[in-house]
Design a protein around this motif. Sequence first.
Motif, PDB file in Angstrom:
ATOM      1  N   GLU A  90       3.320 -41.430  16.653  1.00 62.80           N
ATOM      2  CA  GLU A  90       3.968 -42.748  16.715  1.00 62.80           C
ATOM      3  C   GLU A  90       3.163 -43.652  17.651  1.00 62.80           C
ATOM      4  N   TYR A  91       2.910 -42.823  18.742  1.00 62.07           N
ATOM      5  CA  TYR A  91       2.182 -43.504  20.186  1.00 62.07           C
ATOM      6  C   TYR A  91       0.608 -43.801  19.651  1.00 62.07           C
ATOM      7  N   LEU A  92       0.133 -42.849  18.920  1.00 65.00           N
ATOM      8  CA  LEU A  92      -1.470 -43.234  18.797  1.00 65.00           C
ATOM      9  C   LEU A  92      -1.711 -44.052  17.690  1.00 65.00           C
ATOM     10  N   LEU A  93      -0.614 -44.032  16.766  1.00 62.63           N
ATOM     11  CA  LEU A  93      -0.948 -45.010  15.638  1.00 62.63           C
ATOM     12  C   LEU A  93      -0.648 -46.368  16.241  1.00 62.63           C
ATOM     13  N   ARG A  94       0.153 -46.634  17.284  1.00 64.70           N
ATOM     14  CA  ARG A  94       0.220 -47.997  17.756  1.00 64.70           C
ATOM     15  C   ARG A  94      -0.906 -48.303  18.310  1.00 64.70           C
ATOM     16  N   MET A  95      -1.421 -47.416  19.220  1.00 65.51           N
ATOM     17  CA  MET A  95      -2.663 -47.618  19.826  1.00 65.51           C
ATOM     18  C   MET A  95      -3.985 -47.935  19.059  1.00 65.51           C
ATOM     19  N   LEU A  96      -4.074 -47.420  18.089  1.00 65.10           N
ATOM     20  CA  LEU A  96      -5.032 -47.500  16.985  1.00 65.10           C
ATOM     21  C   LEU A  96      -4.741 -48.494  15.971  1.00 65.10           C
ATOM     22  N   ARG A  97      -3.718 -48.777  15.896  1.00 63.49           N
ATOM     23  CA  ARG A  97      -3.053 -49.785  14.778  1.00 63.49           C
ATOM     24  C   ARG A  97      -3.178 -49.312  13.352  1.00 63.49           C
TER      25      ARG A  97
END
Length: 321
Positions: A90-97
């Motif tokens: 969830e975190y990386l998805l948000r960072m990478l968009r």
Amino acid sequence: MPLPPGSAVDALLARRVLVVTGKGGVGKTSVSLALGVLAARRGMRTLVCETSGADNVCGRFGLTSGGYAVTQLAPDLYSMSIRPEAAIEEYLLRMLRFRKLYEMVFRNRVMAPFIDAVPGLHDLVQLGKVFDLERERPAGLVGRRRAWDLLVIDAPATGHGISMLTAPRGMMRLTRAGPFHDNARDVAALIEDPARTAIVLVSLPEELPVSETTELYGRLGNFQAQVACVVLNAVEAGRLPPTYPSLRPALAAGANPAGMDALALADALLRRVNAQDHARASLARLGPPVLDLPDVDAPVLGPTQLDRLADALGGEAEATR
Ligand SMILES: Nc1ncnc2c1ncn2[C@@H]1O[C@H](COP(=O)(O)OP(=O)(O)OP(=O)(O)O)[C@@H](O)[C@H]1O
Ligand SMILES: [Mg+2]
């Protein structure tokens, strides 16, 4: 004598996030739930979060866990299990968009082990999830600013509990600048804010758990100031008359075998109560208030037993509800 619980608990429930930690098996999950039950009773929409993949709470309510998805346990009381893997995604998805980019970079067989190797990432993303939940806006709940009034974090035991609390600072040192740094700084700002986040240490009325709690408290460093209370869990509530020790010789002189058995039981109770008083006094020297929770003497702590623990935390008012 134990401190009257009301005031210390009222101060606890005024926070946004409670981090419950202590040695393995001392009752962290039970205390987290008891706090949750009490808060929910007071009309606070409360989410108890298990961490590091632990997933025991729903079973205690006879429910099937929704895992990373929120499950309702009772009116105003909810739980979820924060799994690091789900939180990382969830975190990386948000960072990478973009999911495509995430999949290209992080689902890649070569890259995946590197993610696991980032120091403290598993702990940071779990607190990152707590940060998100704290800010979550209510969907479809009219007249509410936030989705949750209180988050109770059933944190990992001792050493791991500390590394979770310090993970945001660790990431800030590692990255120095950039979006990961900024995110870690935001998470640290919540977790290190005494007005919003309090730590609850759980201990047992025995020598070894007490010395481990003392050691844990010592290792908390700056977080010591955020320890709002120490819960002395599974306390024996029975008491002997204060005159028992002086009357005992006379009682023993006239006792038959059954009477001697009864005296042996009374002696055992006296030893346990004395050990408890000693444990409470040692913990009280740490500084934060010590709250007693009774030994409810049941193999599994379900809603009925958790209600009793919530009564004890809330003081007389709840007990006579
Ligand atoms: N006040 C209490 N009275 C009686 N039994 C209790 C009490 N608190 C906890 N227990 C029992 O002690 C055991 C451990 O409790 P719990 O699971 O809450 O501890 P924990 O610290 O979360 O453990 P772990 O470190 O494994 O997550 C459980 O069997 C629970 O039912
Ligand atoms: Mg537990």
